[in-house]
Design a protein around this motif. Structure first.
Motif, short mmCIF file in Angstrom:
data_model
loop_
_atom_site.label_atom_id
_atom_site.label_comp_id
_atom_site.label_asym_id
_atom_site.label_seq_id
_atom_site.Cartn_x
_atom_site.Cartn_y
_atom_site.Cartn_z
N THR A 52 59.06 6.46 12.42
CA THR A 52 59.89 5.26 11.75
C THR A 52 59.18 5.07 10.43
OG1 THR A 52 59.00 3.50 12.81
CG2 THR A 52 61.12 4.27 13.51
N GLY A 54 63.88 6.01 10.86
CA GLY A 54 63.19 4.81 10.05
C GLY A 54 63.97 4.67 8.53
N PRO A 102 72.62 -5.59 8.66
CA PRO A 102 71.89 -5.58 9.72
C PRO A 102 72.15 -4.53 10.65
CG PRO A 102 73.01 -7.64 9.17
CD PRO A 102 73.47 -6.55 8.35
N SER A 150 65.23 4.61 18.20
CA SER A 150 64.14 4.88 18.22
C SER A 150 63.51 4.71 19.55
CB SER A 150 63.14 4.44 17.18
OG SER A 150 61.84 4.74 17.26
N VAL A 151 64.02 3.41 20.24
CA VAL A 151 63.49 3.07 21.43
C VAL A 151 64.19 3.85 22.51
CG1 VAL A 151 63.32 0.85 23.26
CG2 VAL A 151 63.16 0.49 20.71
N THR A 188 66.33 0.99 14.85
CA THR A 188 65.22 0.42 15.76
C THR A 188 65.45 0.74 17.18
OG1 THR A 188 64.79 -1.31 14.25
CG2 THR A 188 64.02 -1.45 16.53
N ILE A 248 69.64 -1.52 10.60
CA ILE A 248 68.40 -1.94 11.06
C ILE A 248 68.47 -1.81 12.55
CG2 ILE A 248 66.70 -3.79 11.14
CD1 ILE A 248 67.69 -4.80 8.43
N VAL A 249 69.49 -2.47 12.82
CA VAL A 249 69.62 -2.36 14.59
C VAL A 249 69.62 -1.24 14.97
CG1 VAL A 249 70.88 -3.32 16.49
CG2 VAL A 249 70.33 -4.74 14.66
N ILE A 266 66.40 2.01 8.86
CA ILE A 266 65.82 0.72 9.14
C ILE A 266 65.32 0.32 7.54
CG2 ILE A 266 63.77 -0.66 9.67
CD1 ILE A 266 63.55 1.21 12.01
N LEU A 267 64.84 1.17 6.64
CA LEU A 267 64.43 0.99 5.37
C LEU A 267 65.80 0.83 4.52
CD1 LEU A 267 61.86 0.85 3.59
CD2 LEU A 267 62.11 3.25 3.01
N PHE A 311 67.37 -2.60 4.92
CA PHE A 311 66.36 -3.79 4.59
C PHE A 311 66.52 -3.79 3.10
CE2 PHE A 311 62.15 -4.21 2.19
CZ PHE A 311 62.21 -5.47 2.59
N PRO A 322 71.12 -7.39 3.08
CA PRO A 322 70.47 -6.48 3.99
C PRO A 322 71.82 -6.11 4.87
CG PRO A 322 69.08 -8.44 3.71
CD PRO A 322 70.20 -8.73 3.00
N ARG A 366 77.37 -11.64 8.58
CA ARG A 366 77.43 -10.36 9.07
C ARG A 366 76.98 -10.11 10.29
NH1 ARG A 366 77.42 -5.28 4.82
NH2 ARG A 366 78.68 -4.06 6.04
N PRO A 367 77.59 -9.36 11.37
CA PRO A 367 77.15 -9.30 12.71
C PRO A 367 75.95 -8.56 12.74
CG PRO A 367 79.41 -8.15 12.47
CD PRO A 367 79.00 -9.06 11.15
N LEU A 368 75.16 -8.62 13.70
CA LEU A 368 74.02 -7.65 13.85
C LEU A 368 74.31 -6.21 14.14
CD1 LEU A 368 71.40 -9.54 16.13
CD2 LEU A 368 71.24 -9.20 13.67
#
Lengths: 228, 246
Positions: A165, A176, A190, A200-201, A197, A193-194, A179-180, A183, A188, A11-13
């Protein structure tokens, strides 16, 4: 079983079609994240201004106030959430109170440092021109301290955005939550999650740059100064 | 108030303090400290040499501050999950210990790097010139002049990073089995209202661990910092601003 493992491994990110399909949801969580940040930093600034005024007025209180802020700052976010839950229940207020506590040390220190950094000659000149104490504070000290105060605001905001997060663990949304969820999905996911994150950045960088812009706009005289 | 009674009773159970029980407090505390120590030692080993080199040669000024700003913006929770995800896909380092440690290392490096960089750059240029004039080699200048003078700010950076790592290790309990004392909080939350006393006990233990670590590190700083540069509060304050909560 084996197909699930293969699916997870391949599965790709980041799956763009998932992002596009869920753009509304992603936007809503980003706004929720921003809401937590603005409320926490806003209240943090009000409380810190009060504490800084006390510390500036009564020098002896500075060390205890900073020590208190330091202890709050040192307590891990996870522990602080857990400590607050018995008093507040699980809700937005836990997240916001916990987030506020992380801004206090940074903001009080920067407000005090900024105001103390105003040169004595400037204050004497203001006194000579007949400024009263309150007006001198608002029109001379606060504007001159602004770059240091905004520097503190930038650190506090970026820190809080990262910590929001963690509030996902309390089920309070924000980035967040992606992300949770990503996960906890089996296998999972991805992309969630990506996206959680990365956004947020990105949000942290955007807020940081915006605050820098606010500082520039409010202190036009600083630009005329020669570089050190 | 019943909650506090339950928490005290739970903490007082003898099995909680058994030295061999993996669910006991001593075991979880040691696990927590072990994960945190490996991460901070890796961060120190990886961040300090390049920071010393770059600062001594006055290079990468803008990059150094960009690293920190970016480092502060990365959410610790997201980074831990990402490292775990990458570990499950590559199978290089297992899925429990190393993904968490490496994520913590990545989070600890920016404050260690900047504080070292800022501290060495902040050493008085006249002092360095005087040493060169006395015939010190570049290596001697770095080791005997810049390093000792920079040490208070460097150590303040390591302390902030270490406290951040301890706090973030607890967040690791959401993802891996390596979360140490965070385990109590995370598992307690997962079990719902009936386990609130375990959540509270875990939180108290975590807070106690970080505050004790802070005190212990302050003692260590006293031992390591040369007496001539102690209590340089102005510099230490610069250092503190590089910190970030976990």
């Amino acid at each position: 079983m084996s197909t699930a493992v293969v699916a997870q491994a391949t599965r790709p990110l980041l799956e763009w079609d998932w992002v596009v399909r869920n753009a509304d949801w992603i936007w809503a969580q980003t706004l929720q994240h921003l809401y937590f940040t603005v409320v926490a930093v806003g209240f943090g600034l009000l409380i810190s201004l009060g504490l800084a005024l006390v510390a500036l007025g009564y020098r002896r209180t500075l060390a205890p106030i900073l020590a208190f802020g330091g202890v709050l700052y040192t307590i891990p976010s996870l522990a602080l959430f857990a400590l607050l839950v018995p008093f507040t229940g699980i809700g937005d207020q836990v997240a916001i109170i916990a987030l506020i506590t992380y801004t206090i040390l940074i903001l009080v220190r920067n407000i005090v440092a900024g105001i103390e950094g105003v040169p004595a000659e400037v204050l004497e000149a203001a006194d000579g021109m007949g400024y009263r104490r309150g007006r001198r504070f608002l029109e001379i000290e606060l504007p001159l301290a602004l770059p240091v105060i905004v520097a503190g605001l930038r650190i506090a905001s970026v820190t809080v955005i990262g910590l929001v997060t963690v509030t996902a663990l309390l089920g309070r949304g924000g980035l967040g939550a992606f992300i949770l969820r990503g996960f906890r999905t089996l296998p999972p996911f991805p992309s969630m999650i990506v996206v959680g994150t990365l956004l947020s950045v990105v949000l942290a960088i955007v807020i940081d740059v915006l605050l820098l812009g606010v500082e520039r706009a409010l202190t036009p005289w600083a630009r005329r100064r020669l570089p050190a | 108030m019943e909650l506090f009674g339950d928490t005290a009773a739970w903490l007082a159970e003898p099995v909680r303090w058994s030295l061999t029980d993996p669910a006991g407090v001593p075991f979880r505390t040691m696990q927590h400290l072990w994960v945190s120590l490996v991460a901070i030692l890796l961060a120190v080993g990886l961040a300090i040499p390049p920071a010393l080199f770059l600062a001594h040669h006055r290079r990468a000024e803008a990059a150094a501050s960009a690293v920190v700003n970016l480092g502060r913006a990365i959410p610790s929770f997201g980074l831990i999950v990402l490292f775990w995800l990458l570990a499950t896909r590559t199978g290089w380092v297992g899925t429990q210990f190393w993904p968490l440690v490496l994520a913590l290392t990545a989070l600890a490096m920016p404050p260690v790097f900047t504080n070292t960089y800022t501290a060495v750059r902040g050493v008085d240029a006249a002092t360095v010139e005087a040493a060169r004039g006395m015939g010190y080699t570049e290596g001697q200048v770095l080791r005997q002049i810049e390093l000792p003078l920079a040490s208070p700010v460097m150590l303040a950076g390591v302390r902030i990073a270490f406290l951040q790592v301890i706090a973030t290790t607890a967040i690791g309990a959401i993802v891996t089995n390596g979360g140490g004392l965070g385990r109590y909080v995370v598992d307690g939350f997962a079990r719902g209202a009936g386990a609130r006393h375990i959540v509270l006990a875990g939180a108290l233990l975590l807070a106690a661990l970080t505050l004790l670590a802070d005190v212990a590190f302050t003692r260590l700083e006293r031992l390591l910092v040369p007496s001539g540069v102690r209590d340089d509060t102005a510099l230490a304050d610069v250092a503190n601003r590089a910190g970030a909560a976990g």
